[in-house]
Design an enzyme around this catalytic site. Structure first.
Site, PDB file in Angstrom:
ATOM      1  N   ASP A  26       0.545  -1.232   0.440  1.00  0.00           N
ATOM      2  CA  ASP A  26      -0.134   0.055  -0.081  1.00  0.00           C
ATOM      3  C   ASP A  26       0.798   1.141  -0.029  1.00  0.00           C
ATOM      4  O   ASP A  26       1.734   1.256   0.958  1.00  0.00           O
ATOM      5  CB  ASP A  26      -1.078   0.323   1.056  1.00  0.00           C
ATOM      6  CG  ASP A  26      -0.892  -1.172   1.088  1.00  0.00           C
ATOM      7  OD1 ASP A  26      -1.568  -1.925   0.755  1.00  0.00           O
ATOM      8  OD2 ASP A  26      -2.405  -0.845   2.883  1.00  0.00           O
TER       9      ASP A  26
ATOM     10  N   GLU B 269     -10.429  -2.267   4.427  1.00  0.00           N
ATOM     11  CA  GLU B 269      -9.204  -2.143   4.518  1.00  0.00           C
ATOM     12  C   GLU B 269      -9.396  -0.749   3.355  1.00  0.00           C
ATOM     13  O   GLU B 269      -9.796  -0.394   3.603  1.00  0.00           O
ATOM     14  CB  GLU B 269      -8.185  -2.502   4.131  1.00  0.00           C
ATOM     15  CG  GLU B 269      -8.120  -3.652   4.608  1.00  0.00           C
ATOM     16  CD  GLU B 269      -7.053  -5.307   3.816  1.00  0.00           C
ATOM     17  OE1 GLU B 269      -6.592  -5.889   4.590  1.00  0.00           O
ATOM     18  OE2 GLU B 269      -7.195  -4.990   2.347  1.00  0.00           O
TER      19      GLU B 269
HETATM   20  C1  FRU Z   1      -3.825  -3.600   2.525  1.00  0.00           C
HETATM   21  C2  FRU Z   1      -3.257  -4.353   4.015  1.00  0.00           C
HETATM   22  C3  FRU Z   1      -4.090  -2.993   4.945  1.00  0.00           C
HETATM   23  C4  FRU Z   1      -2.466  -3.196   5.904  1.00  0.00           C
HETATM   24  C5  FRU Z   1      -1.826  -3.576   4.740  1.00  0.00           C
HETATM   25  C6  FRU Z   1      -0.629  -4.510   5.540  1.00  0.00           C
HETATM   26  O1  FRU Z   1      -2.879  -3.811   1.314  1.00  0.00           O
HETATM   27  O2  FRU Z   1      -3.380  -5.397   4.009  1.00  0.00           O
HETATM   28  O3  FRU Z   1      -4.755  -3.185   5.411  1.00  0.00           O
HETATM   29  O4  FRU Z   1      -2.294  -1.568   7.032  1.00  0.00           O
HETATM   30  O5  FRU Z   1      -2.527  -3.982   4.326  1.00  0.00           O
HETATM   31  O6  FRU Z   1       1.017  -4.305   4.608  1.00  0.00           O
END
Ligand code: FRU
Length: 457
Positions: free
Chosen positions: A3, A182
């Protein structure tokens, strides 16, 4: 990487932090990597910004510029608001292993101090409790945090980024719920003088073409509650490879969005070696009213023009079976292809190599759908669901069409109808695609076509 995190503009620079495991090309202990750019196109990678600490590894979150020094860290401090994920607590089978913390930087994101009062939001017992996105709600002089809490959003408010109060919840019975919610984002945009709020909610899995994807709602936000205009489920990008996308903070009236260009369905096994994953190009968001609904459009930021190395403009092309690449027009790495047609016709744009591997981007008039087909795109064997044809609805009611493709060695981003329908796909040909053919058995006529060779060098 995965992300994008903490995207914030300060002193002429766009900061892009990102989920990063420095020790491996598969997901692992998360840090915040850091890169900056003055134009959203040329990026410079900087040393890692945030390292795991006693509260856990550093999951996704956002960053703001604290202009009024509400937190007391200093005027214009860059403050990061992120999730601490405790892998130790997780092992003990309790649900409280994700908490929200803050850190600040007084030197444009180079060095960071974690706040001694972390976590600023404790976990009330929700297994998925993460990815805070913070926005300054000027009308009430308070910060609003949009937090993903399993299958809904929880909004919090704070006067100082340290003390947070729950305001409301949204989403249990609305939107797509094929997976966990998310990476949310909440922000206003102007539509003809009217303020319309957009709530982005990333979801994994349950996307329109499988795996992870970015949905959104449009509505009102009054500082306490988000009220959507309708109950429709909409996607900012219908392709399989834009995820965790959110927008930059502190960019004035511009809303600039960027996502991670992969999908949790196969992110850890795509056939790359020294790197794994990239971001989409930065996109500018706007609103369009289609049949009474506010839809979010995305188009590549105008700064992409800076990397046009050679432009070819062609007019009045009969696209029945037209090979665009020739002695003068070469597909050799990154390129942008845009065209418009004054009639709606089915067409295929085929990116291919001499081995017959190809990706087809097109439109089908029969079902009013755009599509990207990567079933014969080269290396497809690493995951059983990868080789698919994906589709996206056409929302535009216009009887003309315009298409922009941003092509790179291992990706294509489709922006149709001024960004009303968007699709992002990655692919792995065994030798680079060098040929572009446009086929329209229905006889699409292209009034104007522009082909830009892009180069960051
Ligand atoms: C989304 C996610 C988020 C989390 C991060 C962990 O891709 O799963 O929810 O904070 O990646 O790397």
């Amino acid at each position: 990487m995965n992300d994008p995190n903490g995207m914030v503009f300060l002193n002429g620079k766009y900061h892009l932090f990102f989920q990063h495991n420095p020790d491996s090309t598969v997901w692992g202990p998360m840090h915040w990597g850091h890169a900056t750019s003055t134009d959203l196109v040329h990026w410079q990678e900087l040393p890692i910004a945030l390292y795991p600490d006693s509260l856990g590894t550093i999951f996704s979150g956002s960053a703001v510029i604290d202009e009024n020094n509400t937190a007391g860290f200093g005027k214009n401090a860059m403050v990061a608001i992120y999730t601490n994920h405790s892998h130790e607590l997780e092992k003990t089978n309790v649900d409280t292993f994700q908490t929200q913390s803050i850190a600040y930087s007084l030197d444009e994101g180079k060095t960071w101090t974690k706040y001694s009062g972390n976590p600023v939001i404790r976990n009330p017992g929700i297994h998925d409790f993460r990815d805070p996105k913070v926005y300054w709600f000027d009308a009430d002089k308070k910060w609003i945090m949009t937090l993903a809490t399993l299958d809904h959003i929880t909004f919090y408010s704070s006067p100082d980024l340290k003390n947070w109060k729950e305001e409301s919840k949204f989403g249990k019975n609305i939107g797509a719920h094929g997976g966990v919610w998310e990476c949310p984002d909440l922000f206003p945009m102007d539509y003809n003088g009217k303020q319309i709020w957009t709530l982005i909610v990333n979801i994994n899995p349950g996307g329109p073409n499988g795996g992870s994807a970015t949905q959104y709602f449009t509505g009102n936000f009054d500082g306490h509650n988000f009220t959507p205009f309708d109950t429709a489920t909409r996607w900012l990008d219908y392709g399989p490879d834009e995820y965790a996308g959110i927008t930059w903070s502190n960019t004035g009236n511009r809303r600039i969005f960027l996502g991670w260009m992969s999908n949790w369905q196969y992110a850890n096994v795509v056939p790359t070696e020294k790197w794994r994953s990239a971001t989409t190009i930065a996109r500018e968001l706007s609103l369009e009213n289609v049949n009474g609904s506010y839809l979010v459009t995305s188009v590549p930021v105008k700064e992409l023009d800076k990397v046009v190395k050679k432009q070819t403009v062609l007019s009045n092309i009969d696209a029945k079976n037209y090979t665009l690449t020739d002695d003068l027009i070469k597909l050799n790495g990154a390129a942008r292809l845009s065209f418009s047609s004054n009639k709606i016709k089915s067409f295929d744009i085929i990116l291919s190599n001499e081995k017959g591997e190809k990706v087809v981007v097109g439109y089908s008039r029969t079902n009013k759908k755009y599509f990207i087909d990567r079933t014969k795109s080269g290396n497809i064997s690493f995951e059983k669901g990868f080789a698919q044809k994906h589709t996206a609805p056409r929302f535009s009611t216009s009887d003309t069409m315009n298409i922009t493709l941003v092509i790179d060695k291992a990706s294509v981003e489709l922006f149709a109808d001024n960004g009303l329908t968007v699709m992002t796909e990655i692919f792995f040909p065994t030798t680079p695609f060098s040929i572009i053919t446009i086929q329209s058995p229905e006889g699409m006529m292209i009034q104007e076509l522009k082909f830009d060779e892009l180069s960051g060098k």
